[in-house]
Design an enzyme around this catalytic site. Structure first.
Site, short mmCIF file in Angstrom:
data_model
loop_
_atom_site.label_atom_id
_atom_site.label_comp_id
_atom_site.label_asym_id
_atom_site.label_seq_id
_atom_site.Cartn_x
_atom_site.Cartn_y
_atom_site.Cartn_z
N ASN A 1 0.82 -1.21 0.00
CA ASN A 1 0.00 0.00 0.00
C ASN A 1 0.86 1.26 0.00
OD1 ASN A 1 -2.39 -1.34 -0.14
ND2 ASN A 1 -2.95 -1.09 2.00
N GLY B 1 -7.66 8.28 -1.39
CA GLY B 1 -8.38 8.38 -0.12
C GLY B 1 -8.88 7.01 0.26
N CYS C 1 -8.09 2.63 3.42
CA CYS C 1 -6.86 1.83 3.47
C CYS C 1 -5.58 2.65 3.30
CB CYS C 1 -6.90 0.72 2.44
SG CYS C 1 -8.12 -0.57 2.80
N LYS D 1 -4.72 5.55 5.91
CA LYS D 1 -4.52 4.96 7.23
C LYS D 1 -3.24 4.13 7.27
CE LYS D 1 -7.12 1.43 7.96
NZ LYS D 1 -6.08 0.38 7.75
N ARG E 1 -15.05 7.54 3.21
CA ARG E 1 -14.01 7.68 4.22
C ARG E 1 -12.77 8.34 3.62
NH1 ARG E 1 -13.11 1.73 6.23
NH2 ARG E 1 -13.55 1.38 4.02
#
Length: 300
Positions: free
Chosen positions: A75, A124, A127, A130, A197
């Site tokens: 990620n 955004g 995942c 964060k 989110r």
């Protein structure tokens, strides 16, 4: 020991599920990663994944620590790639260059690839933001300052794209957004999802409203979730209703629905034919032919 004397072992099996494709990615993953401490644990997990393994899905077996890092490293790399091309968009704006053919040219390099080299409003969702912040905190705890610095820059570039869209909207409006009617197309953090989110699109809408703009929002599926988070925005049932009397139309989430808009028809309902394509995915030539002034991030 478990009841009955069976040995309990810890294994690590990270998932690589894309939002909107979770079932597909579960049944046909692009790789299976196992973090184990024994052959027994490895064999048990091979049985669990017998079907995809028989179909040729790659299996990678490693220690627990490395397996745990694989997920966050993947990620972090994707986030870095997105922020890199958005950094190049900033360079292109300053140099008078065009980020789209730049990305195409980079993508032909097999070492780089074209995926995730799409400039725009940034990433955004639940995942990537964060995960890179958690990974940065872990790197700080481990004393690895180079990764802390890298991920801090990645995060800053990503958040800066929202600032750039706000600044462009402000400039287009003549220096102030107060009282301007803005039609915002898309509030989900990505198309084919109702997830808002950490949505860059919704964040931009909220900041527009905070500066006094009258923001009318349309999204094919995410408006109920958006309304719970940002009830001060207006929510329209159609693109044309959102654009009624608009001084600026903002394209914020790259839904296929918006690529199908007839710019000439939409021009008949707006107050000013001004489009800011924050996702660089609409046909700018088609919109300009219909009399629109089109602004794109990273493009002349």
């Amino acid at each position: 020991m478990a009841p009955g004397g069976d040995l309990i072992e810890l294994a690590w099996n990270p998932e690589f599920l894309r939002e909107g494709f979770a079932v597909q990615d579960s049944l046909t993953p692009d790789r299976i990663v196992l973090g184990v401490t024994s052959d027994r644990a490895s064999e048990r997990l091979r049985q669990v994944y017998a079907t995809p393994l028989a179909a040729g899905v790659p299996l990678l077996v490693m220690d627990l620590e490395t397996a745990e890092l694989v997920k966050v490293a993947a990620n972090a790399f994707l986030a870095t790639k997105i922020s890199f091309i958005n950094g190049m968009a900033e360079i292109c704006e300053a140099a008078g260059a065009d980020v789209i053919p730049l990305a195409e040219a980079l993508g032909y390099d097999a070492r780089i690839g074209r995926r995730f080299l799409s400039p725009g409003l940034g990433f955004g969702g639940g995942c990537l933001p964060k995960d890179i912040r958690a990974f940065r905190a872990t790197a700080s705890d481990l004393g690895v300052s180079s990764v802390v610095s890298l991920l801090t820059t990645v995060d800053a570039i990503n958040l800066g794209r929202r600032d750039r869209v706000l600044a462009l909207a402000r400039e287009t409006a003549g220096g102030t957004l107060a009282g301007k009617r803005v039609a915002a197309l898309g509030v989900s953090f990505k198309p084919n999802s109702d997830d808002v989110r950490d949505s860059p699109s919704l964040a931009v809408c909220a900041r527009l409203a905070a500066e006094g703009a009258i923001v009318s929002v349309h999204d094919p599926v995410a408006m109920p979730n958006a309304a719970r988070k940002q009830p001060e925005l207006q929510y329209a049932e159609s693109v044309f209703a959102a654009a009624e009397g608009a001084d600026i139309v903002l394209h914020l989430t790259e839904w296929a629905d918006y690529r199908a808009i007839d710019p000439a028809a939409l021009a008949r309902v707006v107050s000013q034919r001004v489009l800011i394509d924050a996702r660089c995915s609409l046909d700018a030539g088609l919109w300009r032919e219909a009399g629109w002034t089109v602004h794109l991030l990273g493009r002349p």
